[in-house]
Structure formats: C-alpha cells, structure tokens
Design an enzyme around this catalytic site. Structure first.
Site, mmCIF file in Angstrom:
data_model
loop_
_atom_site.group_PDB
_atom_site.id
_atom_site.type_symbol
_atom_site.label_atom_id
_atom_site.label_comp_id
_atom_site.label_asym_id
_atom_site.label_seq_id
_atom_site.Cartn_x
_atom_site.Cartn_y
_atom_site.Cartn_z
ATOM 1 N N TYR A 34 4.998 42.832 -48.320
ATOM 2 C CA TYR A 34 5.316 42.654 -46.906
ATOM 3 C C TYR A 34 4.304 41.739 -46.233
ATOM 4 C CZ TYR A 34 1.576 45.856 -45.356
ATOM 5 O OH TYR A 34 0.357 46.434 -45.084
ATOM 6 N N ARG A 53 0.203 33.713 -48.101
ATOM 7 C CA ARG A 53 -0.198 35.028 -48.619
ATOM 8 C C ARG A 53 1.031 35.782 -49.167
ATOM 9 N NH1 ARG A 53 -3.437 39.077 -44.779
ATOM 10 N NH2 ARG A 53 -1.362 39.291 -43.850
ATOM 11 N N ARG A 101 17.610 53.333 -61.880
ATOM 12 C CA ARG A 101 16.188 53.676 -61.909
ATOM 13 C C ARG A 101 15.597 53.573 -63.306
ATOM 14 N NH1 ARG A 101 12.501 57.473 -63.011
ATOM 15 N NH2 ARG A 101 10.653 57.498 -61.676
ATOM 16 N N HIS A 103 11.549 52.083 -64.869
ATOM 17 C CA HIS A 103 10.300 51.476 -64.409
ATOM 18 C C HIS A 103 10.264 49.966 -64.619
ATOM 19 C CE1 HIS A 103 9.181 55.646 -64.301
ATOM 20 N NE2 HIS A 103 7.965 55.375 -63.861
ATOM 21 N N LYS A 148 -0.301 42.302 -50.747
ATOM 22 C CA LYS A 148 0.163 43.077 -49.593
ATOM 23 C C LYS A 148 1.412 43.849 -50.026
ATOM 24 C CE LYS A 148 0.051 42.458 -44.550
ATOM 25 N NZ LYS A 148 -0.860 43.550 -44.258
ATOM 26 N N GLU A 180 -12.936 47.550 -47.301
ATOM 27 C CA GLU A 180 -12.276 47.215 -46.034
ATOM 28 C C GLU A 180 -11.915 48.523 -45.346
ATOM 29 O OE1 GLU A 180 -8.581 45.092 -46.754
ATOM 30 O OE2 GLU A 180 -8.070 46.365 -48.435
ATOM 31 N N LEU A 204 -7.716 43.030 -48.966
ATOM 32 C CA LEU A 204 -6.646 42.122 -48.568
ATOM 33 C C LEU A 204 -7.294 40.880 -47.945
ATOM 34 C CD1 LEU A 204 -3.447 42.058 -48.278
ATOM 35 C CD2 LEU A 204 -3.938 42.263 -45.849
HETATM 36 N N1 PDD Z 1 -2.533 45.280 -41.905
HETATM 37 N N2 PDD Z 1 -6.658 45.024 -44.859
HETATM 38 C C1 PDD Z 1 -5.573 45.823 -44.919
HETATM 39 C C2 PDD Z 1 -5.543 46.917 -45.918
HETATM 40 C C3 PDD Z 1 -4.504 45.607 -44.029
HETATM 41 O O1 PDD Z 1 -3.414 46.380 -44.096
HETATM 42 C C4 PDD Z 1 -4.581 44.562 -43.054
HETATM 43 C C5 PDD Z 1 -3.473 44.274 -42.097
HETATM 44 C C6 PDD Z 1 -5.744 43.762 -43.038
HETATM 45 C C7 PDD Z 1 -5.915 42.626 -42.055
HETATM 46 O O2 PDD Z 1 -5.080 41.541 -42.376
HETATM 47 P P1 PDD Z 1 -4.548 40.526 -41.248
HETATM 48 O O3 PDD Z 1 -5.748 40.013 -40.546
HETATM 49 O O4 PDD Z 1 -3.848 39.474 -42.039
HETATM 50 O O5 PDD Z 1 -3.641 41.303 -40.335
HETATM 51 C C8 PDD Z 1 -6.756 44.024 -43.953
HETATM 52 C C9 PDD Z 1 -1.327 45.013 -41.157
HETATM 53 C C10 PDD Z 1 -1.550 44.598 -39.754
HETATM 54 C C11 PDD Z 1 -0.369 46.184 -41.338
HETATM 55 O O6 PDD Z 1 -0.289 46.684 -42.454
HETATM 56 O O7 PDD Z 1 0.296 46.572 -40.370
#
Ligand code: PDD
Length: 287
Positions: A34, A53, A101, A103, A148, A180, A204
């Site tokens: 996503y 990304r 289903r 894997h 992501k 993070e 991320l």
């Molecule tokens: N989340 N790290 C993680 C685990 C995140 O889920 C996000 C963003 C970030 C920051 O990334 P960015 O600056 O590109 O938004 C770092 C989004 C906002 C979400 O999952 O809703």
C-alpha cells in the site's frame, strides 16, 4: 468518515458499493502492498516518490505493477476531484488478488487495485506546541520493514500498546538500536546534530524522512545517518516522529521521562517552520 467515492479495479464507485472477494489474497494472507499519499490543496505531495516506493514494494513481493505511473497519476487526480476537502490522504492498495487458498503464488494473477481518500488530518496546533508522549518497545516485526506491506499486524499490536498507555506512538529498538515507530520514522537531536537511522531493511524509507533530510541539508543543519543506540535515544536533547500525516512532531515524553527540557526543542521548531515553508513552495509550484 472515509471517502464517498473510491476506485476499485477500473471503476469509481461509492464506498458502500465496493466489494472484494473473500478469497482475495490480501484478505487471506495480507498479500499486498500500500501507499499513503498526502494531498494539499488538492495537489498530491511528492507523488513521484510515492510511486517509486510503491514499485519497490511491489518488486519486493514479486507482484507486477498493474498500472503505469501515468495511470496512477491520472487516477489520483481524478479521485481527489471526486472527493470533498482540499487536503486529502490518498490510500492505494494492490493485492495479489483472488485465488484458491494456497501459500504459493497463483499461476494466474489478477491484482486487486483499490484507492480511497480520507480527510488529511495533520496534528492540531496544541500537539505541535507541546509535543507528544511516546512509549518504547522491542521491534518484533519481520525483517522486510522497507516494504510497505499490508501485513501490518505487528505494527497494529505495537500501536495499540501505545494507545493503551495513553501515548501517541511507540519508538522501537531492535538489538539495542533505534529502528522507527509503528507508523512513523524517528529522528533525534544530540549535541545539536540531527541523527536518523540509515535506510535499510529495518525501517520504511519514509517520504517525509527524505524531505526532512533534504531540508536539513539545504539549510546546512548538521545531520548524520547512522545506527543510533537505545542509550543515545534515551539521553537525546530532542526526539521527533515523521510521517505523511504527522509531518514532523516533537516527542517530549519518552516512557514517562521528559525528553530534553520536556518541550519541543529549538531544532524541532526550526525544522517544523522550514517544513511548512517547503510544503507551501512545492504546492505553489504545482498550482
Ligand atoms: N505510515 N514507518 C512506518 C512503519 C510507517 O507506517 C510510515 C507511514 C512511516 C513514514 O512514512 P511516510 O513519511 O512516507 O508517510 C514510517 C503511513 C502514514 C500509514 O501507514 O498510514
């Protein structure tokens, strides 16, 4: 309220009418990726970077991108147009689609492509002025945090720990080093130097993280990207969290201990102002 109009597999439709098959691998396995793209004054911010990304996440799970960047861009503008509000948070999701289903990947893949818009809610002024409290936790997520992925159960469990503790976020350590937060990147300031963990498989690669680094460099603020120990975080002068929806936010309490003087620091205030200017300039150029 989520968006009234969403996009699903080639069509715009009211949210209430959108349906996905129960065998979708996104539902069964969390097999998908996503993006969250902020739009200010109806202009998507850093769209090219978000699309890059997205491609990297798709490559990382070996799933073909169902749309070209030009198509993603056109659909994003159309979705923004069809929804209310000048500032919107645009969500994209691509899954490996419906299949019996099993894997292993299906031989024939028909990706599910979903886009929605939510109001973009940035932190209220009181949070910008006072900062927020965070807790800490061990980062128990998998080792592909640079993708992501919609498989966010680890992040959800961690975020709920923060919510249960009345905190805004959870700052995480893996093997004694900062990674993070559950939905944001983390920066610290020590001896006046801005520090952030380097981009690797443990975090991320945040689009906001990149913007903050770009702004710091453009303004000759000392910055270092390197591994940061838990001790360095706990004794930092400042801690910030950054994300597309939080922008840049000061963390003023960590595990009930004040960070620095327990209020947003000078480096944060400077960066916050520079970030707002940067946004305005980019948006003016886009208009
Ligand atoms: N989340 N790290 C993680 C685990 C995140 O889920 C996000 C963003 C970030 C920051 O990334 P960015 O600056 O590109 O938004 C770092 C989004 C906002 C979400 O999952 O809703």
């Amino acid at each position: 309220m989520a968006s009234d109009t969403i996009y699903l597999n080639g069509e715009f439709m009211p949210l209430e009418e959108a349906r996905v098959p129960v065998l979708d691998r996104g539902f069964i396995f969390g097999d998908g990726v996503y993006e969250v793209v902020p739009a200010y004054s109806r202009h998507p911010f850093r769209l090219a970077e978000h699309l890059k990304r997205l491609q990297n996440s798709l490559d990382g799970i070996r799933l073909a991108n169902p749309l070209s960047d030009a198509e993603w861009t056109a659909l994003t503008h159309e979705l923004i147009k069809r929804n209310d509000g000048d500032d919107q948070s645009i969500y994209y999701q691509v899954t490996r689609g419906p299949a019996k289903r099993a894997h292993e990947f299906p031989l024939e893949v028909k990706q599910t492509v979903f886009m929605m818009s939510n109001p973009l809610v940035t932190p209220p002024q009181a949070q910008i002025d006072k900062g927020v409290g965070c807790i800490t936790a061990t980062d128990f997520r998998w080792l592909k945090c640079d993708l992501k992925s919609v498989s966010l159960l680890g992040n959800c469990l961690l975020k709920q720990m923060a919510v249960d503790a009345g905190a805004a976020e959870v700052v995480m350590f893996r093997d004694g080093y900062l990674t993070e937060a559950s939905a944001s990147n983390v920066f610290i300031v020590r001896n006046g130097v801005l520090l952030a963990p380097p981009k690797n498989h443990l975090i991320l690669p945040g689009i906001t993280y990149d913007v903050v680094i770009e702004i710091a460099k453009a303004n000759k603020m000392p910055i270092e990207l390197r591994e940061i120990s838990e001790h360095e975080v706990r004794t930092a002068e400042e801690i910030w969290v950054t994300s597309s929806t939080k922008e840049v936010l000061a963390v003023t309490m960590l595990d009930d201990e004040p960070v620095g003087e327990g209020k947003p620091g000078g480096t944060f205030r400077r960066m916050h102002a520079l970030y707002q200017d940067f946004k305005q300039t980019v948006m003016r150029r886009a208009a």
